[in-house]
Write a protein that holds these residues in place. Structure first.
Motif, PDB file in Angstrom:
ATOM      1  N   VAL A  12      30.396  12.354  31.312  1.00 49.59           N
ATOM      2  CA  VAL A  12      30.005  11.041  31.845  1.00 49.59           C
ATOM      3  C   VAL A  12      28.799  11.218  32.764  1.00 49.59           C
ATOM      4  CG1 VAL A  12      30.710   9.085  33.266  1.00 49.59           C
ATOM      5  CG2 VAL A  12      32.335  10.125  31.664  1.00 49.59           C
ATOM      6  N   ALA A  13      27.657  10.675  32.336  1.00 48.07           N
ATOM      7  CA  ALA A  13      26.418  10.808  33.111  1.00 48.07           C
ATOM      8  C   ALA A  13      26.061   9.525  33.855  1.00 48.07           C
ATOM      9  CB  ALA A  13      25.270  11.203  32.179  1.00 48.07           C
ATOM     10  N   GLU A  14      26.369   8.362  33.277  1.00 51.62           N
ATOM     11  CA  GLU A  14      26.088   7.076  33.913  1.00 51.62           C
ATOM     12  C   GLU A  14      27.284   6.153  33.721  1.00 51.62           C
ATOM     13  OE1 GLU A  14      22.287   5.089  33.290  1.00 51.62           O
ATOM     14  OE2 GLU A  14      21.482   6.935  32.401  1.00 51.62           O
ATOM     15  N   VAL A  15      27.604   5.402  34.764  1.00 51.01           N
ATOM     16  CA  VAL A  15      28.670   4.404  34.699  1.00 51.01           C
ATOM     17  C   VAL A  15      28.134   3.107  35.291  1.00 51.01           C
ATOM     18  CG1 VAL A  15      31.066   3.856  35.258  1.00 51.01           C
ATOM     19  CG2 VAL A  15      30.362   6.257  35.055  1.00 51.01           C
ATOM     20  N   TRP A  16      28.411   2.007  34.606  1.00 49.34           N
ATOM     21  CA  TRP A  16      27.912   0.708  35.048  1.00 49.34           C
ATOM     22  C   TRP A  16      29.040  -0.309  35.110  1.00 49.34           C
ATOM     23  CZ3 TRP A  16      22.868  -0.068  36.540  1.00 49.34           C
ATOM     24  CH2 TRP A  16      21.977   0.987  36.263  1.00 49.34           C
ATOM     25  N   ALA A  17      29.074  -1.067  36.196  1.00 47.47           N
ATOM     26  CA  ALA A  17      29.886  -2.277  36.258  1.00 47.47           C
ATOM     27  C   ALA A  17      28.991  -3.418  35.777  1.00 47.47           C
ATOM     28  CB  ALA A  17      30.369  -2.539  37.679  1.00 47.47           C
ATOM     29  N   VAL A  18      29.475  -4.164  34.796  1.00 44.57           N
ATOM     30  CA  VAL A  18      28.643  -5.163  34.115  1.00 44.57           C
ATOM     31  C   VAL A  18      29.361  -6.507  34.123  1.00 44.57           C
ATOM     32  CG1 VAL A  18      27.439  -5.721  31.967  1.00 44.57           C
ATOM     33  CG2 VAL A  18      27.786  -3.316  32.601  1.00 44.57           C
ATOM     34  N   GLU A  19      28.611  -7.576  34.335  1.00 44.41           N
ATOM     35  CA  GLU A  19      29.189  -8.925  34.270  1.00 44.41           C
ATOM     36  C   GLU A  19      28.344  -9.788  33.348  1.00 44.41           C
ATOM     37  OE1 GLU A  19      29.947 -12.663  37.266  1.00 44.41           O
ATOM     38  OE2 GLU A  19      30.713 -10.691  37.889  1.00 44.41           O
ATOM     39  N   LYS A  20      29.017 -10.384  32.343  1.00 46.94           N
ATOM     40  CA  LYS A  20      28.338 -11.272  31.407  1.00 46.94           C
ATOM     41  C   LYS A  20      29.065 -12.613  31.404  1.00 46.94           C
ATOM     42  CE  LYS A  20      27.059  -7.437  28.311  1.00 46.94           C
ATOM     43  NZ  LYS A  20      28.097  -6.410  28.471  1.00 46.94           N
ATOM     44  N   PRO A  21      28.332 -13.722  31.453  1.00 47.70           N
ATOM     45  CA  PRO A  21      28.986 -15.028  31.407  1.00 47.70           C
ATOM     46  C   PRO A  21      29.507 -15.334  30.001  1.00 47.70           C
ATOM     47  CG  PRO A  21      26.605 -15.284  31.452  1.00 47.70           C
ATOM     48  CD  PRO A  21      26.876 -13.819  31.610  1.00 47.70           C
ATOM     49  N   THR A  22      30.669 -15.978  29.922  1.00 49.96           N
ATOM     50  CA  THR A  22      31.209 -16.458  28.651  1.00 49.96           C
ATOM     51  C   THR A  22      31.787 -17.843  28.873  1.00 49.96           C
ATOM     52  OG1 THR A  22      33.538 -15.778  28.815  1.00 49.96           O
ATOM     53  CG2 THR A  22      31.941 -14.061  28.201  1.00 49.96           C
ATOM     54  N   GLN A  23      32.166 -18.487  27.778  1.00 51.28           N
ATOM     55  CA  GLN A  23      32.763 -19.816  27.880  1.00 51.28           C
ATOM     56  C   GLN A  23      34.106 -19.776  28.579  1.00 51.28           C
ATOM     57  OE1 GLN A  23      32.652 -20.921  23.697  1.00 51.28           O
ATOM     58  NE2 GLN A  23      30.921 -22.298  24.064  1.00 51.28           N
TER      59      GLN A  23
END
Length: 350
Positions: free
Chosen positions: A288-299
């Motif tokens: 594991v070299a990079e870890v991201w917390a990600v937020e995407k809008p959905t309906q």
């Protein structure tokens, strides 16, 4: 990939190293795993049709089995029954209670039915590989599986090809992260307009970026870089709080999903393992070299994920909160992600 080893050379090496896993032995010999399997054609190995339209209905007849999908850094194993197969020219699905798959048929190139003698008896499996001979998906029979159905399936799927040699293509390397800072404003504007997570890759493609490249430039509130140690921290908190997650592991040809809780974590050397009844994950934490917390809008509200990548930029896994009616873990999952350790020295982009 061509090899100077003959099939008889490969068989001799395999019989000398019975304790070595096929994938590891193939790497040691400088061949593809599919070439190692093919060397035993006619000796416990039968070449079979590779397309999921043929394989998935056959797997359904075998009863309870173990489904395995992997990439170089993670192995995802689920016990259950195949059902709910949905064919598709570009993407197909299995939507069963335990076994949940997304399949990309163009990468289902070589396949074998394998019967191998082990200390525990004969181990039977259906194994699918891509053009480079790397494993795409495997189905392992269990003591509860239907052996008569297995015999019928192998007979119906057999291609009649008996050669113990297999030519494979060169492996396609992972795509390096692709960003275009000049299009950052467009990325952020279009990101805010997403209504479904599946739209994200189309957005990246339109902007001539890819997933990791977009994450690297998007900034807050869309993404937050996490420390690699956040992976174990995340799994421990999911276990301790008893929430349900969706854990995705895939390769070019198949993505396998676990939906449910995590109970037993067991680190062993470089591996972090989930060892639960019906679900195992084996993760090379050192990859594991990079870890991201990600937020995407959905309906249905924000889709929050934790996503890990290796040093080449290849996706290792994604984790989301389960959002099913009556068992919505997304609020608790969001709090867990919010509390994960960030990457030291990285300031959020404005």
């Amino acid at each position: 990939m061509t090899t100077s080893l003959t099939p008889s050379d490969i068989r001799a090496e395999a019989r000398q190293q019975t304790a070595t896993r096929e994938r590891d032995l193939a790497a040691q010999l400088g061949i593809a795993e599919a070439q190692l399997i093919a060397a035993f054609s006619g000796d416990g190995v039968t070449r079979i049709a590779a397309h999921p339209d043929r394989l998935m209905p056959a797997a359904e007849t075998c009863g309870e089995v173990m489904a395995l999908t992997r990439n170089p850094s993670a192995v995802h194993e689920k016990v259950g029954r195949y059902s709910g197969y949905h064919p598709g020219e570009h993407a197909a699905m299995v939507l069963a209670e335990a076994i949940d798959l997304r399949m990309f048929p163009k990468h289902w190139v070589h396949a074998f039915a394998v019967e191998k003698e082990t200390e525990a008896g004969i181990r039977r499996s259906l194994q699918v590989f891509d053009a480079a001979g790397d494993a795409v998906h495997k189905v392992f029979l269990r003591p509860e599986s239907d052996l008569s159905a297995w015999d019928r399936a192998v007979g119906e799927l057999a291609t009649g090809e008996a050669s113990d040699r297999l030519d494979v293509a060169d492996r396609v390397p992972a795509e390096a992260p692709k960003s275009d800072p000049a299009k950052l404003e467009i990325l952020q504007k279009e990101w805010r307009r997403l209504t479904d997570t599946h739209q994200f890759l189309r957005l990246c493609s339109k902007l001539k970026m890819n997933r990791l490249g977009a994450y690297r430039i998007a900034g807050a509130p869309f993404v937050r870089p996490l420390a690699p140690a956040a992976v174990t921290q995340m799994l421990e908190r999911v276990r301790d709080e008893g929430i349900e997650i969706m854990l995705f592991v895939g390769n070019r040809g198949c993505i396998q999903i676990h939906s449910g809780p995590v109970h037993t974590l067991k680190p062993m050397g470089p591996w972090q393992n989930i060892l639960d009844p019906g679900f195992n994950l084996h993760l090379r934490a050192d990859h594991v070299a990079e870890v991201w917390a990600v937020e995407k809008p959905t309906q249905r509200g924000p889709a929050v994920s934790v996503e890990a990548f290796d040093a080449d930029g290849a996706l290792i896994f994604q984790v989301f909160g389960v959002g099913k009616e009556g068992r919505d873990s997304r609020p608790a999952w969001g709090r867990i992600v919010e509390g994960l350790g960030g990457l030291a020295g990285v300031e959020p982009a404005e």
